[in-house]
Write an enzyme that holds these catalytic residues in place. Structure first.
Site, mmCIF file in Angstrom:
data_model
loop_
_atom_site.group_PDB
_atom_site.id
_atom_site.type_symbol
_atom_site.label_atom_id
_atom_site.label_comp_id
_atom_site.label_asym_id
_atom_site.label_seq_id
_atom_site.Cartn_x
_atom_site.Cartn_y
_atom_site.Cartn_z
ATOM 1 N N GLU A 47 0.858 -1.188 0.000
ATOM 2 C CA GLU A 47 0.000 0.000 0.000
ATOM 3 C C GLU A 47 0.899 1.245 0.000
ATOM 4 O OE1 GLU A 47 -1.443 0.862 3.925
ATOM 5 O OE2 GLU A 47 -3.368 1.626 3.210
ATOM 6 N N LYS A 124 -9.836 1.434 -1.526
ATOM 7 C CA LYS A 124 -9.955 0.890 -0.165
ATOM 8 C C LYS A 124 -11.286 1.255 0.476
ATOM 9 C CE LYS A 124 -7.115 0.880 4.111
ATOM 10 N NZ LYS A 124 -5.794 1.378 4.624
ATOM 11 N N CYS A 173 -4.569 -3.079 2.712
ATOM 12 C CA CYS A 173 -4.244 -2.997 4.143
ATOM 13 C C CYS A 173 -5.371 -3.472 5.050
ATOM 14 C CB CYS A 173 -3.794 -1.575 4.479
ATOM 15 S SG CYS A 173 -3.023 -1.438 6.121
#
Lengths: 315, 315
Positions: A47, A124, A173
């Protein structure tokens, strides 16, 4: 014909705020070269690999904040990575801070094919941290301030024939700790999940609740179990080490559809891990234990979408 | 005041078809006594602990099939267990094959309080196996034939004040591999999950795809990761060993809200495991990493309820 895809994870050591972008990109290109030399067809970067993990600071200077974002992908700053990958015929996953033409900001990832084409894009969904800085803390977690929630859902996509056309998924993540995210891809018959992360090794503000060992265990456990429960391969790759005074776990892993670790980083620095993924290993789980069509009972799962937070019984 | 609840798992060795019900119940009472002597306030028995795991056979004699079911709970056959538990002031979870007055059959579980009252009831949602027997196989898995799908959802409930009023959840066997089931309880702020299981140690018909080690690993992995991702304690308890020629894994565990194993069975026989569960350990996960109200995005999870089976992209 066996569907064996050699995959790699390119764990990165820390990117200090003082490091130049070209110096960081040169490290990424060196890692990509190592992965290609090892015969990998696809390599996963962390990331936000192009810079330090800037959400740890309250940045009020808009120009400075913007310097961490990409206005297009690729762009001149990252083009040498794209060029080298195409030259070597290797694809890659990379995270990046996305600034759209409309001014929206996302914590995003793309997967690039061996010909340089962008195969898939993800934004995300599970942003940790807070919008407002926590008073008195030296280090913040301001992803909810700097990014909007991902608006692309969990869009699985197919890799090229040269990779045996696997169904691919991407997360970023913190998403990897959320079984809902994995399941949305599992329901698209995913065979390989790609994840990059930056995860705190300890409380940088001095709390002692969790140490590096337990946080690394959590990261690995989430990858193993969610891979198993969705009968998929997974590559989960860290930016690691002491970055600008804040520690990040390593623990990059490649996990098979049984949840067994096939390769694991041993350092907190730049390190390539490689495994041969037999994509047909996913079939055992997909057709038996986790044959979703035979065994799932969505009429019992309504609470997952009808409710956001926890509601204790009788409350 | 710290909310410490001493909990136990009562792993059982095999129940052979030839074993009498009173002999099996006597073993359960001996395990309950051990748990009580160790100071546990709550002990977890396996799935279908009163008999052999009968869904491994095609049973066409209705009277024989009915002999495996309980028409009420408690009933005279199991009353001595209830009596001893109340005498000792210990609660318990037990699985049982339920035959309702309306003739419906479920693979069920109840949790009984220290005063003998039934605190909660659950009917297994994720039935493995098949309705029709597989031709030529010596051993079957006919849960879908003998049971209806659970119709009670995932109903969390509170334990008594003597247990520090924890929010409890129950699952049965295969349910523990399904993150949807755990999440439905997690969304009720569960602090302690109770699970009994019977899981094949290998393919009893001679297949070699999975051995006992990997199947035990899967069982433990599912308990650890789902406990972590829902910030809950969990007790997951096997009936183990060679039962009527078919091997069952052991691996009973008590897991904390970090996914760390607090106690683990070492045998394939009757064995009590015990741990002190600090219920307030759940708060760390519930209020930070897995603060559902702050971080979940249900609008992105629609696929989980809108779709049963897997649908590959472009298909």
């Amino acid at each position: 014909m066996p569907r064996i895809l050699r995959i790699a994870g390119a764990q990165m050591g820390p990117n200090q705020r003082a490091d130049s972008r070209p110096a960081i990109l040169a490290r990424m290109i060196a890692l990509l070269d190592q992965a290609a030399e090892a015969g990998a067809k696809l390599v996963v970067f962390p990331e936000l690999p192009f810079t330090t993990f800037f959400p740890r600071w309250l940045i009020e200077d808009q120009a400075e904040l913007d310097s961490y974002f990409e206005r297009a992908m690729p762009n001149p700053d990252v083009q040498p990575l794209f060029d080298r990958a195409r030259e070597k015929g290797i694809g890659f996953y990379t995270g990046y801070a996305e600034l759209t033409p409309e001014g929206k900001r996302f914590n995003s990832a793309i997967t690039v094919g061996p010909d340089g084409a962008i195969l898939g894009k993800y934004r995300k969904v599970h942003l940790p941290g807070s919008v407002e800085p926590r008073a008195g803390d030296r280090f913040q977690q301001l992803e909810k301030r700097y990014f909007e929630y991902g608006d692309l859902g969990f869009p699985a996509f197919r890799g090229p024939a040269a990779w045996h056309a696997p169904v691919l998924g991407m997360l970023v993540c913190n998403d990897r700790r959320w079984p809902e995210a994995w399941r949305c891809y599992g329901l698209q018959a995913m065979e390989l999940m790609l994840i990059g992360y930056n995860s705190a090794a300890y409380d940088p503000n001095g709390g002692s609740t969790e140490n590096e060992a337990i946080r690394t265990f959590h990261s690995t456990l989430a990858a193993q179990a969610n891979a198993y429960m969705n009968a998929t391969w997974a590559v989960s790759v860290a930016k690691a080490g002491n970055e600008d005074g804040s520690g990040l776990i390593g623990g990059s892993v490649i996990v098979d559809p049984n949840g067994v670790i096939a390769a694991e980083a041993k350092t907190l620095g730049d390190e390539v891990i490689v495994a041969d993924a037999d994509l047909d290993l996913c079939r055992q789980g997909q057709t038996k234990m986790f044959n979703f069509a035979a065994h799932r009972r969505p009429e019992q799962y309504r609470r997952i979408v009808d409710q956001v937070g926890a509601q204790p019984p009788g409350a």
